[in-house]
Motif scaffolding. Structure first.
Motif, mmCIF file in Angstrom:
data_model
loop_
_atom_site.group_PDB
_atom_site.id
_atom_site.type_symbol
_atom_site.label_atom_id
_atom_site.label_comp_id
_atom_site.label_asym_id
_atom_site.label_seq_id
_atom_site.Cartn_x
_atom_site.Cartn_y
_atom_site.Cartn_z
ATOM 1 N N THR A 137 -12.706 2.068 11.816
ATOM 2 C CA THR A 137 -12.459 0.696 12.248
ATOM 3 C C THR A 137 -12.931 -0.290 11.190
ATOM 4 O O THR A 137 -14.049 -0.186 10.696
ATOM 5 N N ARG A 138 -12.052 -1.228 10.854
ATOM 6 C CA ARG A 138 -12.340 -2.210 9.799
ATOM 7 C C ARG A 138 -12.604 -3.608 10.345
ATOM 8 O O ARG A 138 -13.356 -4.363 9.779
ATOM 9 N N GLU A 139 -11.908 -3.971 11.443
ATOM 10 C CA GLU A 139 -12.105 -5.280 12.056
ATOM 11 C C GLU A 139 -12.116 -5.152 13.566
ATOM 12 O O GLU A 139 -11.366 -4.358 14.129
ATOM 13 N N GLN B 256 -7.817 1.065 13.422
ATOM 14 C CA GLN B 256 -8.270 0.334 12.240
ATOM 15 C C GLN B 256 -8.722 -1.072 12.625
ATOM 16 O O GLN B 256 -9.669 -1.609 12.073
ATOM 17 N N VAL B 257 -8.004 -1.670 13.588
ATOM 18 C CA VAL B 257 -8.324 -3.018 14.062
ATOM 19 C C VAL B 257 -8.305 -2.992 15.593
ATOM 20 O O VAL B 257 -7.434 -2.368 16.192
ATOM 21 N N VAL B 258 -9.267 -3.675 16.203
ATOM 22 C CA VAL B 258 -9.357 -3.765 17.664
ATOM 23 C C VAL B 258 -9.445 -5.231 18.063
ATOM 24 O O VAL B 258 -10.202 -5.998 17.466
ATOM 25 N N ASP C 276 -7.577 -4.196 24.407
ATOM 26 C CA ASP C 276 -6.420 -5.010 24.769
ATOM 27 C C ASP C 276 -5.288 -4.816 23.762
ATOM 28 O O ASP C 276 -4.141 -4.673 24.146
ATOM 29 N N VAL C 277 -5.618 -4.816 22.490
ATOM 30 C CA VAL C 277 -4.656 -4.522 21.421
ATOM 31 C C VAL C 277 -5.421 -3.755 20.352
ATOM 32 O O VAL C 277 -6.560 -4.089 20.026
ATOM 33 N N SER C 278 -4.790 -2.722 19.815
ATOM 34 C CA SER C 278 -5.400 -1.974 18.715
ATOM 35 C C SER C 278 -4.322 -1.671 17.690
ATOM 36 O O SER C 278 -3.135 -1.624 18.014
ATOM 37 N N VAL C 279 -4.742 -1.491 16.448
ATOM 38 C CA VAL C 279 -3.809 -1.171 15.367
ATOM 39 C C VAL C 279 -4.235 0.155 14.757
ATOM 40 O O VAL C 279 -5.400 0.331 14.386
ATOM 41 N N TYR C 280 -3.277 1.071 14.684
ATOM 42 C CA TYR C 280 -3.490 2.367 14.049
ATOM 43 C C TYR C 280 -2.596 2.449 12.826
ATOM 44 O O TYR C 280 -1.461 1.959 12.844
#
Length: 191
Positions: A138-140, A110-112, A87-91
């Motif tokens: 992936t961290r979180e 990095q975050v999902v 739905d949302v991811s951070v790269y």
């Protein structure tokens, strides 16, 4: 491994990630799981609102940081023949560089964030969560339950393990790897 009925039926030939990414679904959304295409139903207003709220919070907070949030249009490859649409991811590490402009995969998020629904509640917490946690970058992984307005934060530890906590009703979401906190009230905001 014994052949399944899908393996024997040519109509259900397993495809590669590359083949999947070249397909045009005419605006419909699909994920690839172990080489098989699964069409995805549209989300509810609640689901779209919460995903939009998360994206909006991250977009402003991450501007100029080298990290960027993306909505569910950007795919994440979680296995040799599996592609998910978080739905949302951070790269991070400058994902918006010109060489990435036309790519449908740009590495590991990095975050999902996954916004749960009645139909995906168990599946996302078991299957997708395990897939995201298996990604080295992936961290979180943050699962948001709109029905109960609960948030499940799963974070990689410095030793490489994972912690998992359902946040209390007054707790905000702290994303350690991004050094930021998203107020709970903004995630579930209705305005």
């Amino acid at each position: 491994m014994p052949a399944t009925s899908l393996d024997l039926d040519p109509a259900y030939r397993r495809i590669s990630v590359e083949e999947f990414l070249e397909m045009d679904f005419g605006g419909a959304r699909a994920e690839l799981e172990d080489g098989l295409i699964y069409m995805m139903a549209g989300g509810s207003e609640q689901h779209a609102r919460i995903a939009g709220n998360i994206f909006a919070c991250l977009r402003g907070a991450l501007r100029g940081s080298g990290c960027r949030p993306y909505g569910s249009d950007l795919a994440a490859q979680t296995d040799d023949r599996t592609v998910r649409l978080p739905d949302v991811s951070v790269y991070c590490n400058n994902p918006a560089a010109p060489e990435n402009a036309r790519k449908k995969l740009i590495g590991e998020p990095q975050v999902v964030f996954e916004v749960l629904s009645t139909s995906t509640f168990t599946y996302n917490q078991k299957v997708k969560l395990a897939e995201y946690c298996a990604l080295a970058g992936t961290r979180e992984v943050i699962l948001v339950d709109p029905a109960e307005e609960r948030i499940h934060v799963v974070q990689r530890t410095p030793a490489g393990g994972w912690t998992a906590d359902w946040l209390g009703p007054d707790e905000d979401v702290t994303i350690a790897s991004l050094n930021l906190t998203i107020p709970r009230s903004k995630i579930f905001a209705r305005d």
